[in-house]
Design an enzyme around this catalytic site. Structure first.
Site, PDB file in Angstrom:
ATOM      1  N   ALA A  35     -57.606  16.708 -64.535  1.00 48.53           N
ATOM      2  CA  ALA A  35     -57.216  17.402 -65.766  1.00 48.53           C
ATOM      3  C   ALA A  35     -57.825  18.806 -65.795  1.00 48.53           C
ATOM      4  CB  ALA A  35     -57.672  16.599 -66.978  1.00 48.53           C
ATOM      5  N   TYR A  37     -58.729  20.549 -63.205  1.00 54.89           N
ATOM      6  CA  TYR A  37     -58.047  21.336 -62.178  1.00 54.89           C
ATOM      7  C   TYR A  37     -56.730  21.875 -62.744  1.00 54.89           C
ATOM      8  CZ  TYR A  37     -55.426  22.385 -57.935  1.00 54.89           C
ATOM      9  OH  TYR A  37     -54.673  23.001 -56.976  1.00 54.89           O
ATOM     10  N   ASP A  38     -56.037  20.985 -63.408  1.00 51.77           N
ATOM     11  CA  ASP A  38     -54.773  21.350 -64.010  1.00 51.77           C
ATOM     12  C   ASP A  38     -54.917  22.475 -65.014  1.00 51.77           C
ATOM     13  OD1 ASP A  38     -52.794  19.641 -62.977  1.00 51.77           O
ATOM     14  OD2 ASP A  38     -52.000  19.531 -65.033  1.00 51.77           O
ATOM     15  N   SER A  83     -45.615  21.436 -24.945  1.00 49.31           N
ATOM     16  CA  SER A  83     -45.780  20.024 -25.300  1.00 49.31           C
ATOM     17  C   SER A  83     -46.722  19.388 -24.289  1.00 49.31           C
ATOM     18  CB  SER A  83     -44.436  19.321 -25.383  1.00 49.31           C
ATOM     19  OG  SER A  83     -43.786  19.433 -24.158  1.00 49.31           O
ATOM     20  N   LEU A  84     -46.875  18.095 -24.338  1.00 44.71           N
ATOM     21  CA  LEU A  84     -47.876  17.433 -23.510  1.00 44.71           C
ATOM     22  C   LEU A  84     -47.218  16.515 -22.496  1.00 44.71           C
ATOM     23  CD1 LEU A  84     -50.423  16.354 -26.269  1.00 44.71           C
ATOM     24  CD2 LEU A  84     -50.759  18.127 -24.548  1.00 44.71           C
ATOM     25  N   GLU A 114     -58.699  13.019 -28.979  1.00 47.96           N
ATOM     26  CA  GLU A 114     -58.294  13.086 -30.394  1.00 47.96           C
ATOM     27  C   GLU A 114     -57.111  12.162 -30.629  1.00 47.96           C
ATOM     28  OE1 GLU A 114     -56.728  17.044 -30.669  1.00 47.96           O
ATOM     29  OE2 GLU A 114     -58.654  17.960 -30.205  1.00 47.96           O
ATOM     30  N   LYS A 116     -53.458  11.170 -31.567  1.00 41.92           N
ATOM     31  CA  LYS A 116     -52.204  11.916 -31.504  1.00 41.92           C
ATOM     32  C   LYS A 116     -51.382  11.539 -32.737  1.00 41.92           C
ATOM     33  CE  LYS A 116     -48.389  13.027 -28.401  1.00 41.92           C
ATOM     34  NZ  LYS A 116     -47.287  12.775 -29.334  1.00 41.92           N
ATOM     35  N   ASP A 118     -48.459  11.356 -35.335  1.00 39.71           N
ATOM     36  CA  ASP A 118     -47.013  11.360 -35.154  1.00 39.71           C
ATOM     37  C   ASP A 118     -46.347  12.076 -36.326  1.00 39.71           C
ATOM     38  OD1 ASP A 118     -44.701  10.903 -33.823  1.00 39.71           O
ATOM     39  OD2 ASP A 118     -44.491   8.820 -34.447  1.00 39.71           O
ATOM     40  N   ARG A 137     -42.181  24.304 -34.259  1.00 42.12           N
ATOM     41  CA  ARG A 137     -42.314  24.620 -32.848  1.00 42.12           C
ATOM     42  C   ARG A 137     -41.023  25.262 -32.310  1.00 42.12           C
ATOM     43  NH1 ARG A 137     -43.025  22.628 -27.287  1.00 42.12           N
ATOM     44  NH2 ARG A 137     -41.070  21.529 -27.286  1.00 42.12           N
ATOM     45  N   GLU A 173     -50.529  19.321 -36.718  1.00 38.48           N
ATOM     46  CA  GLU A 173     -49.457  18.356 -36.916  1.00 38.48           C
ATOM     47  C   GLU A 173     -49.322  18.062 -38.408  1.00 38.48           C
ATOM     48  OE1 GLU A 173     -47.921  17.601 -34.175  1.00 38.48           O
ATOM     49  OE2 GLU A 173     -46.867  15.686 -34.445  1.00 38.48           O
ATOM     50  N   TYR A 225     -55.279  20.931 -34.751  1.00 39.64           N
ATOM     51  CA  TYR A 225     -55.917  20.487 -33.517  1.00 39.64           C
ATOM     52  C   TYR A 225     -56.089  21.579 -32.477  1.00 39.64           C
ATOM     53  CZ  TYR A 225     -50.927  20.013 -32.487  1.00 39.64           C
ATOM     54  OH  TYR A 225     -49.581  20.249 -32.361  1.00 39.64           O
ATOM     55  N   LYS A 289     -58.160  16.254 -23.830  1.00 38.71           N
ATOM     56  CA  LYS A 289     -58.155  17.686 -23.500  1.00 38.71           C
ATOM     57  C   LYS A 289     -59.444  18.069 -22.776  1.00 38.71           C
ATOM     58  CE  LYS A 289     -55.585  18.663 -27.731  1.00 38.71           C
ATOM     59  NZ  LYS A 289     -55.613  19.190 -29.098  1.00 38.71           N
ATOM     60  N   LYS A 313     -50.214   7.513 -24.272  1.00 38.20           N
ATOM     61  CA  LYS A 313     -49.337   6.918 -25.286  1.00 38.20           C
ATOM     62  C   LYS A 313     -49.611   5.428 -25.459  1.00 38.20           C
ATOM     63  CE  LYS A 313     -46.018   8.928 -26.801  1.00 38.20           C
ATOM     64  NZ  LYS A 313     -45.014   9.966 -26.575  1.00 38.20           N
ATOM     65  N   CYS A 407     -21.662  -9.282 -57.707  1.00 34.58           N
ATOM     66  CA  CYS A 407     -23.111  -9.364 -57.807  1.00 34.58           C
ATOM     67  C   CYS A 407     -23.537 -10.830 -57.775  1.00 34.58           C
ATOM     68  CB  CYS A 407     -23.586  -8.711 -59.099  1.00 34.58           C
ATOM     69  SG  CYS A 407     -25.333  -9.017 -59.423  1.00 34.58           S
ATOM     70  N   CYS A 410     -24.944 -11.743 -61.480  1.00 33.18           N
ATOM     71  CA  CYS A 410     -24.182 -11.764 -62.734  1.00 33.18           C
ATOM     72  C   CYS A 410     -22.681 -11.805 -62.512  1.00 33.18           C
ATOM     73  CB  CYS A 410     -24.545 -10.551 -63.592  1.00 33.18           C
ATOM     74  SG  CYS A 410     -23.938  -8.995 -62.935  1.00 33.18           S
ATOM     75  N   CYS A 425     -24.716  -3.227 -58.305  1.00 33.72           N
ATOM     76  CA  CYS A 425     -24.199  -3.961 -59.445  1.00 33.72           C
ATOM     77  C   CYS A 425     -24.265  -2.985 -60.621  1.00 33.72           C
ATOM     78  CB  CYS A 425     -25.056  -5.182 -59.723  1.00 33.72           C
ATOM     79  SG  CYS A 425     -24.803  -5.845 -61.374  1.00 33.72           S
ATOM     80  N   CYS A 430     -27.554  -6.879 -66.155  1.00 32.51           N
ATOM     81  CA  CYS A 430     -27.590  -7.902 -65.106  1.00 32.51           C
ATOM     82  C   CYS A 430     -28.979  -8.535 -65.055  1.00 32.51           C
ATOM     83  CB  CYS A 430     -27.242  -7.261 -63.764  1.00 32.51           C
ATOM     84  SG  CYS A 430     -27.648  -8.286 -62.353  1.00 32.51           S
TER      85      CYS A 430
END
Ligand code: IVH
Length: 671
Positions: A35, A37-38, A83-84, A114, A116, A118, A137, A173, A225, A289, A313, A407, A410, A425, A430
């Protein structure tokens, strides 16, 4: 307030807000309430509305994008985003290590390992400490400029918390946490929209939105990263780079570790493989790495990927099982969701025996039949789903399935609206929809009514004792005690639980109403903004859309919900029953330096300038950049500048470092 005062005020507010963003989103250790912060944010918004010339690109108000854009422009990366190469087993990882050591001439090699993540690779470009653009990218050379969308991720600093940085490209990422993904997909299914296949697609879809307000509602986050172009910080190792990034205000995954040998690397990878399903985000492997940046340079890269790194992986978690039946569930907005029931299998850490088939198009596309052998997996480690059928295992006895035209609850004719994948439905009354709506209302994250489960709700509906949420508060002991599985004691407990639920926070009540698109987070935002159901009911679509994190869909849906007289009546009855429909104002002891304005001049011995400013802000004070009559104290360090002269001229109290320490020390103890 004149322009100069407003400028100082805006600056102090920005610094405070970004500091609290950092505490909350990066350090996960907030020091003020939501609050509070708001309130800061609203104050800044008001000020910027009054003095639009004061809006800066790094103002936190600029995080919640403006108008949708017609399309994306592109930017050229200063250093390519490669990429890797992948390693799918331990032997390939050992092979990678042998190659690396050979190429660096037999020197010892340290690795950083580290998780990875997704998600979607992004690059953030800063010039003189300010975020200039953020991009995808793309093809590695040229990416799409998605700056307004990335700015909605609060853990991305708009201004670095480090000095002496001319230009830097930060790589990381962006991802969607598992919980946000589950929530988003559930909402999409209820809305008849296609679900995202996994959190990566959801993150990518959210970042490639032309309307940043939609992105803002999506709860994305980022782990950074690495670095591309670097002009400024002097770094010797990748571990240094990660430490620098953290210092500069970025979110760096704490799970990275420096390892001396490939065996240690392997052991660490195995450790993470074992806990991957318990993490709040999806990882699909570990990245290994070379730590020394000098060795990295000497190893170089092929056209596609660096020779100094490899992705180890993890195998995807899938299993084969047999579909025993397909059932259909009518959701609280009437959506018919087909669910496959199958022979139980272990998957991503739990036993599962059912999976959503999403909708009729997907059943047809995948040609799923009862009796089929199928491959199942958990989308994003969370939601079980059928990946594909194994037609080679068919025996001829399989039965195809179509969603019912009536349905199942019903008997109403089901409909499929233009542009939707869901069959629904259409009957608001219902019983299946009422049932689901009430289950939702009573659920833990909504009104949290212990003991009011699906079975009891079904009986209440059957006997005509309730038709909507408001009816729950009119239930009497006599109504309950006769129900199956409900003895006198349980009936009393249930009545008490219902009564206690009257006092839930407003956000939970709003969530519990089951307004389409309004998930827990949106409910929290709405509760905080409007403070009461009455105010929320009166809000216009424009007003709602003006709120950060409220997209056009949520806004339209809230307005539509309260436009229905039925729903307004439910709200009125809830109010009459004594359900709390307004937010209690959270009272906080006034911060000790509240209302005090400080100006700092000269170098302090015990703090950097930033630390001193942070300290003052934490205790509720403000730091201004120049001395005016409104300044309460000027803190004077070594070699003070003209601010001291001006302070003396205006008669502003001066504090030495000792006196400042004493003041904040005492204030710190009091707070
Ligand atoms: S380093 C030049 N580290 O995996 C090396 N990548 O194909 C750049 N990813 O495109 C990648 N977590 O999107 C690196 N800790 C991490 C990562 C990571 C996820 C993604 C990244 C990259 C892809 C590799």
């Amino acid at each position: 307030m004149d322009l100069e005062e407003a400028r100082l005020k805006a600056r102090a507010l920005r610094e405070q807000i970004e500091y609290h963003n950092y505490r909350y989103y990066v350090l996960d250790d907030p020091v003020i309430s939501d609050a509070e912060y708001d309130r800061l944010m609203r104050e800044l918004q008001t000020l910027e509305r009054e003095f639009p010339e004061l809006i800066t690109p790094d103002s936190p108000t600029q995080r919640v994008g403006g108008e949708p854009r017609p399309g994306f422009t592109t930017v050229r990366h200063f250093t390519p985003m490669l990429s890797l190469a992948n390693a799918f087993d331990e032997e390939s990882l050992r092979e990678f290590d042998r190659r690396v050591r050979e190429l660096v001439g037999g020197e010892p090699v340290e690795y950083v390992v580290e998780p990875k993540i997704d998600g979607l690779a992004v690059s953030l470009y800063y010039e003189n400490g300010l975020l200039v653009w953020g991009a995808t990218r793309g093809d590695g050379e040229v990416g799409e400029d998605i700056t307004p969308n990335l700015k909605t991720i609060r853990s991305i600093p708009l201004r670095l918390r480090a000095s002496g940085v001319r230009r830097v490209e930060v790589r990381g990422e962006a991802y969607m946490p598992k919980a946000a993904f589950a929530e988003l997909n559930a909402a999409r299914e209820e809305a008849g929209e296609p679900a995202f296949a996994n959190p990566r697609n959801a993150a990518a879809g959210s970042l490639r939105q032309l309307d940043p307000r939609v992105t803002a509602a999506r709860q994305l986050n980022i782990y950074v990263y690495g670095l591309g172009l670097v002009e400024g910080p002097v770094l010797a190792t990748h571990a240094d780079a990660l430490a620098w990034l953290r210092e500069a205000g970025f979110r760096v995954n704490p799970g990275h570790r420096v390892c001396d040998s490939i065996e240690e690397v392997l052991a660490y990878c195995r450790e993470w493989e074992g806990k991957r399903f318990d993490l709040p985000y999806v990882i699909d492997g570990m990245v290994v790495k070379v730590n020394s940046l000098d060795q990295q340079r000497r190893l170089g890269a092929t056209l596609k990927s660096p020779r100094w790194a490899v992705a180890f992986k993890f195998p995807p978690e899938q299993a084969v099982t047999v579909i025993e039946d397909i059932i259909v569930r009518v959701g609280r907005t009437g959506v018919l969701t087909p669910t496959a029931l199958f022979r139980p299998v272990r998957l991503a850490g739990t036993t599962v025996s059912r999976a959503t088939l999403h909708n009729e198009d997907l059943i047809r596309e995948k040609d799923v039949r009862i009796g089929d052998h199928v491959v199942v997996q958990k989308a994003g480690d969370v939601i079980p789903e059928v990946v594909r059928v194994l037609p080679e295992r068919r025996t001829g006895g399989e039965r195809s399935y179509t969603l019912p035209r009536e349905c199942p609850a019903c008997g109403a004719s089901t409909v499929r609206l233009e542009g939707e994948v869901a069959r629904r439905c259409p009957n608001m009354a219902c019983p299946a929809q009422l049932h689901e709506r009430l289950i939702h209302f009573a659920s833990r994250n909504a009104m949290d009514i212990a003991g009011l489960g699906p079975k009891i709700i079904a009986q209440l509906l059957d006997r005509g004792l309730v038709r909507n949420a408001a009816d729950l508060y009119a239930l009497r002991y006599e109504d309950l005690v006769g129900l199956e599985r409900l003895g006198p004691k349980s009936a009393q407990n249930l009545l008490r639980a219902i009564a206690e639920s009257k006092d839930r926070p407003l956000a939970q009540l709003i969530f519990g109403l089951g307004i389409r698109h309004v998930g827990e987070r949106a409910a929290r935002v709405l509760a905080e903004r409007f403070g009461s159901l009455k105010n929320l009911m009166a809000a216009s679509e424009e007003e709602l859309q003006g709120i950060p994190e409220v997209g056009p869909k949520i806004a339209a849906s809230v307005v539509a919900f309260f436009a229905a007289e039925e729903n307004r009546e439910i709200v009125r009855r809830l109010e009459r029953a004594g359900v709390r429909t307004r937010e209690e104002v959270r009272v906080r002891g006034d911060l000790p330096l509240a209302g005090k304005t400080f100006v700092l001049t000269g170098a302090l011995e015990r703090f950097t300038r930033q630390e001193a400013e942070r300290l003052i802000a934490e205790l509720g004070g403000r730091v201004a950049s120049s001395v005016s009559r409104k300044t309460d104290y000027v803190v004077v360090g070594e070699n003070p500048g003209s601010k001291l002269t001006r302070a003396v001229a205006l008669g502003i109290p001066l504090l030495s470092e000792e006196e400042f320490l004493a003041l904040v020390g005492e204030a710190g103890r009091r707070s």
